[in-house]
Design a protein around this motif. Structure first.
Motif: not given
Length: 227
Positions: A154-158, A173-176, A189-192, A197-200
């Motif tokens: 999911r991190e990769f997909d995002l 909502e679009e990202l979700l 909240r899952t998106v957040d 995590r990606l930011r880090k």
């Protein structure tokens, strides 16, 4: 470039090794599947030549393990005495890039190796780059400063969604919907959580040349930053 040759016939292995070394490659030979898997646990190779029938571990197991641990961008050639069409198609579907019938025709073997390496080189040249981030969608891999970054699916997909939409505000909502479309039990909240995590992991606070910011009441925007 280092080749791993997994072949239980000593004479066959020595010929393949000599052929590859004559082309300037380094070669390590494994006489059985077990010794190869032990090496694979701690080492990486650039090209794999797999005998389909070994005394201890099947070629399908080895190909699957290579793909599981090293991804889909490393070339795999299978050597096999079976040449019927259905079996050959099964080998390719299991993850091999090509196969060479036994007895091996050595000039054909080298030609197939060269073809796969040319394909790999072309693919490498086509990788998308964003700041210090390198994206390989087909291989499902992201590098930061030349180093692979360990991401969940999911991190990769995002990350792909963000990188494909630099400069655009993306609603939560679009990202979700883009990443978790088939999962009914997740919310924004899952998106957040994943964005944090990606930011880090990807240095999206500017270190990578990219900045991921939260846009109040809307969502997220990924921007390039100057040096």
């Amino acid at each position: 470039m280092i080749f791993a040759v997994i072949e239980d016939s000593r004479s066959q292995a020595e010929v393949l090794k000599a052929l590859l070394k004559s082309e300037g490659y380094q070669v390590e030979v494994f006489a059985d599947g077990k010794s190869f898997l032990e090496a694979l646990a701690t080492r990486s190779f650039d090209f794999y030549v797999v005998d389909w029938v070994l005394p201890d571990v099947g070629g399908d197991v080895l190909v699957g393990k290579i793909r599981e641990t090293r991804g889909w961008d490393v070339p795999i050639v299978v050597c096999t005495a079976r040449t019927e069409e259905e079996f050959a198609s099964d080998i390719l579907r299991m993850g091999a890039d090509d196969y060479v019938p036994k007895p091996v025709r050595y000039m054909e073997f080298l030609a197939r190796v060269d073809a796969l390496l040319r394909r790999r080189k072309a693919k490498t040249q086509e990788l998308a780059r964003f700041g210090n981030i390198e994206l390989d969608i087909e291989g499902r891999r992201i590098r930061l400063g030349g180093q692979d970054v360990d991401l969940t699916q999911r991190e990769f997909d995002l990350a792909v969604v963000f990188l494909k939409n630099v400069g655009r505000v993306l609603a939560r909502e679009e990202l979700l919907a883009s990443v978790w479309a088939r999962e009914a039990d997740v919310d924004t909240r899952t998106v957040d959580t994943h964005a944090s995590r990606l930011r880090k992991k990807l240095g999206l606070a500017g270190e990578s040349g990219l900045m991921l910011t939260s846009v109040y009441g809307q969502g997220y925007r990924l921007d390039t930053v100057s040096g």
